[in-house]
Design a protein around this motif. Structure first.
Motif, PDB file in Angstrom:
ATOM      1  N   LYS A 103      -8.776  -0.925   2.857  1.00 46.99           N
ATOM      2  CA  LYS A 103      -9.027  -2.361   2.677  1.00 46.99           C
ATOM      3  C   LYS A 103     -10.492  -2.689   2.938  1.00 46.99           C
ATOM      4  O   LYS A 103     -11.111  -3.454   2.198  1.00 46.99           O
ATOM      5  CB  LYS A 103      -8.141  -3.191   3.612  1.00 46.99           C
ATOM      6  CG  LYS A 103      -6.690  -3.234   3.196  1.00 46.99           C
ATOM      7  CD  LYS A 103      -5.872  -4.027   4.217  1.00 46.99           C
ATOM      8  CE  LYS A 103      -4.411  -4.096   3.826  1.00 46.99           C
ATOM      9  NZ  LYS A 103      -3.621  -4.838   4.826  1.00 46.99           N
ATOM     10  N   ASP A 104     -11.045  -2.109   4.004  1.00 46.84           N
ATOM     11  CA  ASP A 104     -12.462  -2.336   4.320  1.00 46.84           C
ATOM     12  C   ASP A 104     -13.365  -1.801   3.217  1.00 46.84           C
ATOM     13  O   ASP A 104     -14.373  -2.418   2.876  1.00 46.84           O
ATOM     14  CB  ASP A 104     -12.831  -1.686   5.651  1.00 46.84           C
ATOM     15  CG  ASP A 104     -12.193  -2.371   6.852  1.00 46.84           C
ATOM     16  OD1 ASP A 104     -11.632  -3.475   6.691  1.00 46.84           O
ATOM     17  OD2 ASP A 104     -12.261  -1.785   7.961  1.00 46.84           O
ATOM     18  N   ALA A 128      -1.474   3.338   8.862  1.00 49.05           N
ATOM     19  CA  ALA A 128      -2.072   2.026   9.134  1.00 49.05           C
ATOM     20  C   ALA A 128      -3.585   2.129   9.280  1.00 49.05           C
ATOM     21  O   ALA A 128      -4.322   1.258   8.806  1.00 49.05           O
ATOM     22  CB  ALA A 128      -1.454   1.418  10.386  1.00 49.05           C
ATOM     23  N   ARG A 129      -4.050   3.190   9.956  1.00 41.77           N
ATOM     24  CA  ARG A 129      -5.496   3.360  10.123  1.00 41.77           C
ATOM     25  C   ARG A 129      -6.174   3.540   8.781  1.00 41.77           C
ATOM     26  O   ARG A 129      -7.188   2.910   8.488  1.00 41.77           O
ATOM     27  CB  ARG A 129      -5.785   4.560  11.026  1.00 41.77           C
ATOM     28  CG  ARG A 129      -7.258   4.756  11.318  1.00 41.77           C
ATOM     29  CD  ARG A 129      -7.477   5.794  12.406  1.00 41.77           C
ATOM     30  NE  ARG A 129      -7.152   7.133  11.993  1.00 41.77           N
ATOM     31  CZ  ARG A 129      -8.008   7.946  11.369  1.00 41.77           C
ATOM     32  NH1 ARG A 129      -9.236   7.551  11.117  1.00 41.77           N
ATOM     33  NH2 ARG A 129      -7.649   9.153  11.024  1.00 41.77           N
ATOM     34  N   TRP A 130      -5.607   4.374   7.916  1.00 39.84           N
ATOM     35  CA  TRP A 130      -6.210   4.620   6.605  1.00 39.84           C
ATOM     36  C   TRP A 130      -6.037   3.426   5.664  1.00 39.84           C
ATOM     37  O   TRP A 130      -6.882   3.171   4.814  1.00 39.84           O
ATOM     38  CB  TRP A 130      -5.662   5.901   5.995  1.00 39.84           C
ATOM     39  CG  TRP A 130      -6.328   7.090   6.600  1.00 39.84           C
ATOM     40  CD1 TRP A 130      -5.860   7.882   7.606  1.00 39.84           C
ATOM     41  CD2 TRP A 130      -7.618   7.609   6.264  1.00 39.84           C
ATOM     42  NE1 TRP A 130      -6.782   8.853   7.904  1.00 39.84           N
ATOM     43  CE2 TRP A 130      -7.862   8.716   7.099  1.00 39.84           C
ATOM     44  CE3 TRP A 130      -8.586   7.244   5.340  1.00 39.84           C
ATOM     45  CZ2 TRP A 130      -9.031   9.462   7.023  1.00 39.84           C
ATOM     46  CZ3 TRP A 130      -9.754   7.988   5.261  1.00 39.84           C
ATOM     47  CH2 TRP A 130      -9.966   9.083   6.092  1.00 39.84           C
ATOM     48  N   GLU A 131      -4.969   2.660   5.841  1.00 42.28           N
ATOM     49  CA  GLU A 131      -4.812   1.433   5.061  1.00 42.28           C
ATOM     50  C   GLU A 131      -5.954   0.472   5.383  1.00 42.28           C
ATOM     51  O   GLU A 131      -6.546  -0.143   4.495  1.00 42.28           O
ATOM     52  CB  GLU A 131      -3.465   0.779   5.369  1.00 42.28           C
ATOM     53  CG  GLU A 131      -3.234  -0.520   4.621  1.00 42.28           C
ATOM     54  CD  GLU A 131      -1.931  -1.194   5.014  1.00 42.28           C
ATOM     55  OE1 GLU A 131      -1.643  -2.256   4.433  1.00 42.28           O
ATOM     56  OE2 GLU A 131      -1.210  -0.688   5.893  1.00 42.28           O
ATOM     57  N   ARG A 132      -6.274   0.339   6.686  1.00 45.37           N
ATOM     58  CA  ARG A 132      -7.381  -0.520   7.098  1.00 45.37           C
ATOM     59  C   ARG A 132      -8.704  -0.009   6.522  1.00 45.37           C
ATOM     60  O   ARG A 132      -9.515  -0.798   6.026  1.00 45.37           O
ATOM     61  CB  ARG A 132      -7.471  -0.583   8.628  1.00 45.37           C
ATOM     62  CG  ARG A 132      -8.590  -1.485   9.131  1.00 45.37           C
ATOM     63  CD  ARG A 132      -8.755  -1.440  10.630  1.00 45.37           C
ATOM     64  NE  ARG A 132      -8.704  -0.123  11.226  1.00 45.37           N
ATOM     65  CZ  ARG A 132      -9.715   0.757  11.217  1.00 45.37           C
ATOM     66  NH1 ARG A 132     -10.846   0.467  10.635  1.00 45.37           N
ATOM     67  NH2 ARG A 132      -9.587   1.934  11.784  1.00 45.37           N
ATOM     68  N   ILE A 133      -8.911   1.295   6.547  1.00 50.66           N
ATOM     69  CA  ILE A 133     -10.141   1.868   5.987  1.00 50.66           C
ATOM     70  C   ILE A 133     -10.223   1.571   4.495  1.00 50.66           C
ATOM     71  O   ILE A 133     -11.279   1.194   3.973  1.00 50.66           O
ATOM     72  CB  ILE A 133     -10.212   3.385   6.268  1.00 50.66           C
ATOM     73  CG1 ILE A 133     -10.399   3.630   7.768  1.00 50.66           C
ATOM     74  CG2 ILE A 133     -11.320   4.045   5.458  1.00 50.66           C
ATOM     75  CD1 ILE A 133     -10.206   5.080   8.201  1.00 50.66           C
ATOM     76  N   TRP A 192       0.834  -1.197   0.000  1.00 44.52           N
ATOM     77  CA  TRP A 192       0.000   0.000   0.000  1.00 44.52           C
ATOM     78  C   TRP A 192       0.870   1.249   0.000  1.00 44.52           C
ATOM     79  O   TRP A 192       1.921   1.285   0.631  1.00 44.52           O
ATOM     80  CB  TRP A 192      -0.898   0.007   1.235  1.00 44.52           C
ATOM     81  CG  TRP A 192      -2.025  -0.954   1.120  1.00 44.52           C
ATOM     82  CD1 TRP A 192      -2.030  -2.260   1.526  1.00 44.52           C
ATOM     83  CD2 TRP A 192      -3.302  -0.716   0.541  1.00 44.52           C
ATOM     84  NE1 TRP A 192      -3.237  -2.837   1.238  1.00 44.52           N
ATOM     85  CE2 TRP A 192      -4.041  -1.911   0.637  1.00 44.52           C
ATOM     86  CE3 TRP A 192      -3.917   0.385  -0.042  1.00 44.52           C
ATOM     87  CZ2 TRP A 192      -5.350  -2.024   0.175  1.00 44.52           C
ATOM     88  CZ3 TRP A 192      -5.212   0.273  -0.499  1.00 44.52           C
ATOM     89  CH2 TRP A 192      -5.914  -0.920  -0.397  1.00 44.52           C
ATOM     90  N   ILE A 214      -3.920   4.100  -1.369  1.00 45.30           N
ATOM     91  CA  ILE A 214      -4.959   4.310  -0.362  1.00 45.30           C
ATOM     92  C   ILE A 214      -5.928   5.371  -0.850  1.00 45.30           C
ATOM     93  O   ILE A 214      -7.152   5.188  -0.788  1.00 45.30           O
ATOM     94  CB  ILE A 214      -4.345   4.689   1.002  1.00 45.30           C
ATOM     95  CG1 ILE A 214      -3.609   3.488   1.592  1.00 45.30           C
ATOM     96  CG2 ILE A 214      -5.423   5.202   1.959  1.00 45.30           C
ATOM     97  CD1 ILE A 214      -2.816   3.802   2.854  1.00 45.30           C
TER      98      ILE A 214
END
Length: 94
Positions: free
Chosen positions: A48-49, A41-46, A6, A11
């Motif tokens: 991915k979700d 990391a927080r925005w990577e998770r967002i 990522w 992102i």
């Protein structure tokens, strides 16, 4: 997303919504150096979700187009909604 790592650009693109992408860019650009990884990391998770939700939506739409029932457990909330509406009407709300 593929197995590529990522990046800020990937992102931003995965978020899809221009306002959300702008919010991400603003946060990542204003983050102090010691918080950059956590913000990323927080925005990577967002991201991915978001991609997973889009894919799930496409699968549901494809199933519906084939005339199939959507996969998963679906809870019928009709009775709850009707009861809430009756309670609201009883209080005199529009």
């Amino acid at each position: 997303m593929s197995s590529e790592p990522w990046t800020i650009e990937s992102i931003r693109d995965a978020l899809g919504n221009p306002a959300l992408a702008q919010r991400f860019l603003g946060e990542i650009n204003r983050a102090p150096a010691h918080q950059l990884l956590a913000v990323f990391a927080r925005w990577e998770r967002i991201a991915k979700d978001t991609l997973a939700a889009v894919e799930h939506g496409r699968e549901l739409a494809a199933a519906e187009a084939r005339g199939e029932e959507p996969a998963g457990v679906w809870i019928d909330g009709t009775d709850r909604v009707l009861a809430d509406a009756a309670r609201i009407r009883a209080r005199g709300a529009a």
